[in-house]
Design a protein around this motif. Structure first.
Motif, short mmCIF file in Angstrom:
data_model
loop_
_atom_site.label_atom_id
_atom_site.label_comp_id
_atom_site.label_asym_id
_atom_site.label_seq_id
_atom_site.Cartn_x
_atom_site.Cartn_y
_atom_site.Cartn_z
N VAL A 43 -4.23 -17.38 24.73
CA VAL A 43 -4.34 -15.90 24.87
C VAL A 43 -4.15 -15.22 23.47
N PHE A 44 -2.90 -15.91 22.92
CA PHE A 44 -2.46 -15.11 21.41
C PHE A 44 -3.01 -16.08 20.36
N GLU A 85 -1.41 -10.52 28.04
CA GLU A 85 -1.16 -9.83 26.76
C GLU A 85 -0.47 -8.72 26.97
N HIS A 108 -6.26 -13.04 30.82
CA HIS A 108 -6.07 -12.43 29.26
C HIS A 108 -5.40 -11.19 29.25
N SER A 109 -5.81 -10.22 30.13
CA SER A 109 -5.25 -8.75 29.97
C SER A 109 -3.81 -9.01 30.52
#
Length: 229
Positions: free
Chosen positions: A204-205, A166, A162-163
């Motif tokens: 993720v978004f 992003e 995720h990090s």
């Protein structure tokens, strides 16, 4: 705690804190190969151990290479990592063990039948694309380094994925465009296909990106050591 997993964590911890790590390197070289097979019984055991080993030894080996700004690609090919009296390269750990014996090139679709038998026995049963967001190859575009813990690895890999996505992805919603890391292109087969990549990024978004056009940003190979999280 699994002593072999603990050894990989201690090595990376010492590398992170600039503490002596020679004892851990020596212990790794003297391990029994059969014990590794037994102790690293599941894919999560293998991922935790080999991600820590890869990230530790990149930092160790980088100190032995000339201090250019751009990474010397030979660092990945040299078989200078000794574990259980067997020699590994960074490439054999990443592509042989963690990517389940795939070629470095080939966009993630080509299997390499030339890996030695011991690599085959050590490799994961199922390729987990999230390892691409955990391995640090010493470049600015690489994800930061984390000490991976077997008991927490599922959550750790989810957070790392995720990090990274992003931070490395730009959505241009008016033009329906995605600009993201070139890792998705280089290892496309590991992720599935372009449709799957959009789904991974969309998760993720929290958006449906199926109608978006995807492009891949230039990878920054400028050396960046000690990028720990």
């Amino acid at each position: 705690m699994n002593s072999i997993l603990k050894l990989s964590e201690e090595l990376l911890h010492n590398v992170k804190l600039n503490l002596p790590y020679e004892n851990e390197v020596h212990q790794l070289s003297k391990l029994k190969y059969k014990n590794i097979i037994v102790k690293l019984a599941t894919d999560n055991h293998k991922k935790a151990f080999w991600i820590n080993i890869y990230n530790s030894f990149y930092q160790i080996l980088a100190k032995q290479y000339k201090e250019d700004e751009i990474i010397d690609k030979n660092i990945y090919k040299t078989k200078s990592i000794i574990i259980a009296s067997k020699r590994f390269s960074l490439d054999s750990i990443e592509h042989g063990i963690l990517r389940k014996r795939k070629f470095v090139i080939g966009f993630g679709y080509l299997y390499n039948p030339f890996y030695p038998k011991f690599i085959e026995k050590l490799s994961v049963r199922v390729l987990d694309y999230r390892i691409h967001f955990a391995l640090n190859c010493g470049a600015i575009s690489c994800p930061p380094i984390l000490v991976y813990d077997y008991d927490k690895i599922e959550n750790q890999l989810e957070l790392a994925t995720h990090s990274f996505i992003e931070s490395e992805t730009i959505l241009i919603e008016n033009d329906k465009k995605i600009k993201t890391s070139r890792l998705f292109l280089w290892y496309l087969g590991d992720f599935g296909n372009f449709k799957k990549v959009k789904q991974i990024i969309g998760k993720v978004f929290h958006k449906n990106l199926s109608k978006f056009k995807i492009s891949f940003q230039k990878y920054n190979w400028t050396k960046q050591l000690h990028n720990f999280k």
